[in-house]
Structures are given as C-alpha cells and as structure tokens.
Design an enzyme around this catalytic site. Sequence first.
Site, PDB file in Angstrom:
ATOM      1  N   LYS A 126      86.376  64.565  61.794  1.00 23.89           N
ATOM      2  CA  LYS A 126      86.625  64.364  63.232  1.00 23.89           C
ATOM      3  C   LYS A 126      87.572  63.177  63.443  1.00 23.89           C
ATOM      4  O   LYS A 126      87.799  62.380  62.517  1.00 23.89           O
ATOM      5  CB  LYS A 126      85.291  64.111  63.945  1.00 23.89           C
ATOM      6  CG  LYS A 126      84.603  62.825  63.521  1.00 23.89           C
ATOM      7  CD  LYS A 126      83.190  62.714  64.090  1.00 23.89           C
ATOM      8  CE  LYS A 126      82.551  61.408  63.667  1.00 23.89           C
ATOM      9  NZ  LYS A 126      81.117  61.352  63.961  1.00 23.89           N
ATOM     10  N   TYR A 131     103.004  33.472  70.256  1.00 21.03           N
ATOM     11  CA  TYR A 131     102.669  33.195  71.657  1.00 21.03           C
ATOM     12  C   TYR A 131     101.751  31.983  71.784  1.00 21.03           C
ATOM     13  O   TYR A 131     100.769  31.853  71.039  1.00 21.03           O
ATOM     14  CB  TYR A 131     101.968  34.409  72.289  1.00 21.03           C
ATOM     15  CG  TYR A 131     102.921  35.519  72.661  1.00 21.03           C
ATOM     16  CD1 TYR A 131     103.808  35.369  73.733  1.00 21.03           C
ATOM     17  CD2 TYR A 131     102.942  36.715  71.952  1.00 21.03           C
ATOM     18  CE1 TYR A 131     104.687  36.387  74.080  1.00 21.03           C
ATOM     19  CE2 TYR A 131     103.815  37.738  72.297  1.00 21.03           C
ATOM     20  CZ  TYR A 131     104.688  37.566  73.363  1.00 21.03           C
ATOM     21  OH  TYR A 131     105.551  38.567  73.704  1.00 21.03           O
TER      22      TYR A 131
HETATM   23  C1  PLP Z   1      80.338  61.225  62.699  1.00 17.36           C
HETATM   24  C2  PLP Z   1      79.147  62.056  62.473  1.00 17.36           C
HETATM   25  C3  PLP Z   1      78.683  62.294  61.173  1.00 17.36           C
HETATM   26  C4  PLP Z   1      79.239  61.587  59.957  1.00 17.36           C
HETATM   27  O1  PLP Z   1      78.800  60.256  59.932  1.00 17.36           O
HETATM   28  P1  PLP Z   1      79.173  59.236  58.745  1.00 17.36           P
HETATM   29  O2  PLP Z   1      78.253  58.098  58.994  1.00 17.36           O
HETATM   30  O3  PLP Z   1      80.607  58.853  58.935  1.00 17.36           O
HETATM   31  O4  PLP Z   1      78.935  59.911  57.453  1.00 17.36           O
HETATM   32  C5  PLP Z   1      77.638  63.192  61.022  1.00 17.36           C
HETATM   33  N1  PLP Z   1      77.080  63.819  62.092  1.00 17.36           N
HETATM   34  C6  PLP Z   1      77.499  63.593  63.347  1.00 17.36           C
HETATM   35  C7  PLP Z   1      76.852  64.304  64.475  1.00 17.36           C
HETATM   36  C8  PLP Z   1      78.523  62.695  63.590  1.00 17.36           C
HETATM   37  O5  PLP Z   1      78.932  62.471  64.850  1.00 17.36           O
END
Ligand code: PLP
Length: 399
Positions: free
Chosen positions: A37, A292
């Site tokens: 994702k 800055y």
């Molecule tokens: C992002 C996510 C994961 C993966 O999590 P990690 O800690 O990066 O392994 C698994 N399940 C859901 C629903 C998530 O949103």
Amino acid sequence: MPTRPCWVEIDTHSFENNYRLLRSLAGPVPECLAVIKANAYGHGLELCGPAAMRAGARWLGVTSVEEGVALRAICPDARILIMGGVFTGEAEAAIAHRLTPSVWEPYQIEQLQAAAFAAGIAAGSFPVHLEIDTGMSRQGAGLNELPALLSSFSASSPLRIEAVMTHLYASDEARSRTTVEQASRLDRALAIIDNALASASKPKYLSAGASAALLGGEGEALAELAGRWKLQPMLRIGLALYGVAPPFDPAFAPGEVPAALLSAQEQLRPVLTWKTRVVSVRTIQPGAEIGYNGTFVATEPMRVALIALGYADGIDRRLGNHFDLLVRGERAPLVGRISMDQAVLDVTEIEGVAPEDEVVILGTQGEYTVSAIDHAEATETIPWEIFTRIAPRVQRIAV
Ligand SMILES: *Cc1c(COP(=O)(O)O)cnc(C)c1O
C-alpha cells in the site's frame, strides 16, 4: 526522466529475499500477503508488486481501488486486497479489475452488490474480505453489527465472504495483553459468522497479523485459531518486507526474544537507499551564518557543501543542525535550517569533497549506515512514516 539528482534506489532482489525469508519464518501460516500500500511504502508500486510475485506471493495488499487498478495493469494474476475499503463510485472499477475489497459498512456491500448485479456476476462469485473491529476502533464491523451485516450476504448475492480479517494493533508490544483480548473477540466473531453462513458459503481465510505479529511469534496462535474454525491463516506483511524489523516497545527481555525476530534482525536486507549529490562546496569564515535565520554560526573556518535535498523531498526539516548524512564514506552533519529544496553539510573534516559527490541520506556508504529507524528516532516518528513521506518527485530506480 527527472534529472535533478535526488533519487531512491530500490534493491528488488533484497525485497524478494526478504519475502522468501519471512514466508519461511511464517511456518504454519501458508499465506503471506505482501502489503504494498501507499506506493509500496514509498518504494514504488511498479517495482515491488512484480518483485513480490517473483518471490512467490499470491496476494498483494494496497490502500485503495485507485492503487489496485494501477497494480492490476502490471500484475494481471495477483489477488489484490483493497485494505482501506471501497469509496462511493469505486465499486464498478473494483469489479472490472477483479480487486478484492475489504468491507464492513452496509453501504460498501450495497454498492458492490449493485455493481456486481449490473456486471452480471453470478451468485456467490465475487469475493470480499469482511473486516471485524476487534478493538482498534478504526475500521471493521463491531460484533453487535455482525448479524445484520451477515444477513445481506443472501444466497442470491453475487458477493461471497472469502476471508474474515482484523488488524492487531499492539502486536509490537512484547507479550501484549491486547493481542490476547483481540484474539478472543475474533473467536467470538468467528462463532457468529460460522453460525450465520451456510456451509457452502463459509469463508476460506482468517486474515490477521502484520510484521510485528509474525516476528513477535504470533503466527502459531493465528494458525491455531484459524484451524479451530477450519480456516486457512493469512498474514499481511508490510514493513519487514522492506528490510526493517519493527521496533518492539516494550522490548522482549534478553532471553525471550522470539526466534523469528532474531532471524529477521540478522537476515532482512534493506531495500531502499536514498541519495543526492553535492552541488557546490565553499569555504566560510568565522561569523558566517548558514541557512534561514542563521541558526548555525561558524566559529572557525569551515568547508560546507550544498546538496540537492530539501523538505519538499520528504526530509524532515527538524533534522537541520541535528543529523548526519554520509559523504565520501564519512558522517557529515547537516548545518543550519533545511530549506525547501536545499540543505548544507559540514564537510570541514572530510577530505576532498567536491561537486557531484554522492551523498547518502538513508542507507549505507562505506562503513556507515543511516537507517530508517535512525531517521525515525531523530524526528520522533516511526520508520513507516519515514519511507512514505519521501516525495513523489524523488525518482525510484530499480538496482
Ligand atoms: C499496513 C497494514 C499491514 C502491514 O503492517 P506492517 O506493520 O507494515 O507489517 C497489515 N494489515 C493492515 C490492515 C494494514 O493496514
């Protein structure tokens, strides 16, 4: 092709090796969904999707239908889970591109059902994953909402519940009580679901647990719970795939570190290296100010290097005067405030720094490493955020 020298190198072989390692550590859990994702945690969906498939993943998880449609174009055979649900207006695309949405709201089910009917999908042949809220209060149906929700999956519905899913929200705490409580709520939800669905329409998978659950040794418990309801366990692995074992807080006591976590800490390989180049080098005299508001004032003659990196690239502005990057295999402190597109390094102690020299922002150069965890600790956040905030204008290149 962007020509500004601020880029990210993605080692897809390490990504593949990480997937295979994690899959082997998952032992009794046969299905490990690769979470890609948010543009593969900033690593590039188009690089990591195919790499996960090459490594043997069958399931890929993305945030949204938009990401799912993009992924479908490059991974025609993957099962693609839409982890953040389906927004209004997206049901047709989810069906047309054979995406598998997580659902928990009645409107999501209604819209998918209507679109599936319109597309002529046969009864019980469009899979969805039903999310249960086992305590996180984020997404998922509560146990009290389940009976009404389940009744919408009638025998004539084109939708079928392929998996029951939940998210463990404290599995990065050693010996978490929360995870035990979530498992018990999940067990109650599974009883309600088992009772409500005819044997022909029972789900196939129980999907729970992310990187921390796997490395923290929760895989066995998940497999056991799934087995009790004749389901196949599925893990959803994100961060560890990118080569970072999630930090545990509280940590495990020295003799109690789970074997999977030890193996991961030893064998996971970082996937991403973030680089830029020196643009110009100058000598400044005592009293000269840098950046800055002159937050850094030279007290002796200094050599400083301008680099093509600013907060618009995703580097945290708070690192100005507080962090070292790597050049010529040495640590070079960031001096003065970080600008939108530029920053300055103190290279007084580093021999021969010149324009075009490669600078490592995140990764290894020579004997030194600056990790995502180093960035996260310096800015009071988590490695997930460090990766995902690297700006789209920073090109991702497979190496
Ligand atoms: C992002 C996510 C994961 C993966 O999590 P990690 O800690 O990066 O392994 C698994 N399940 C859901 C629903 C998530 O949103």
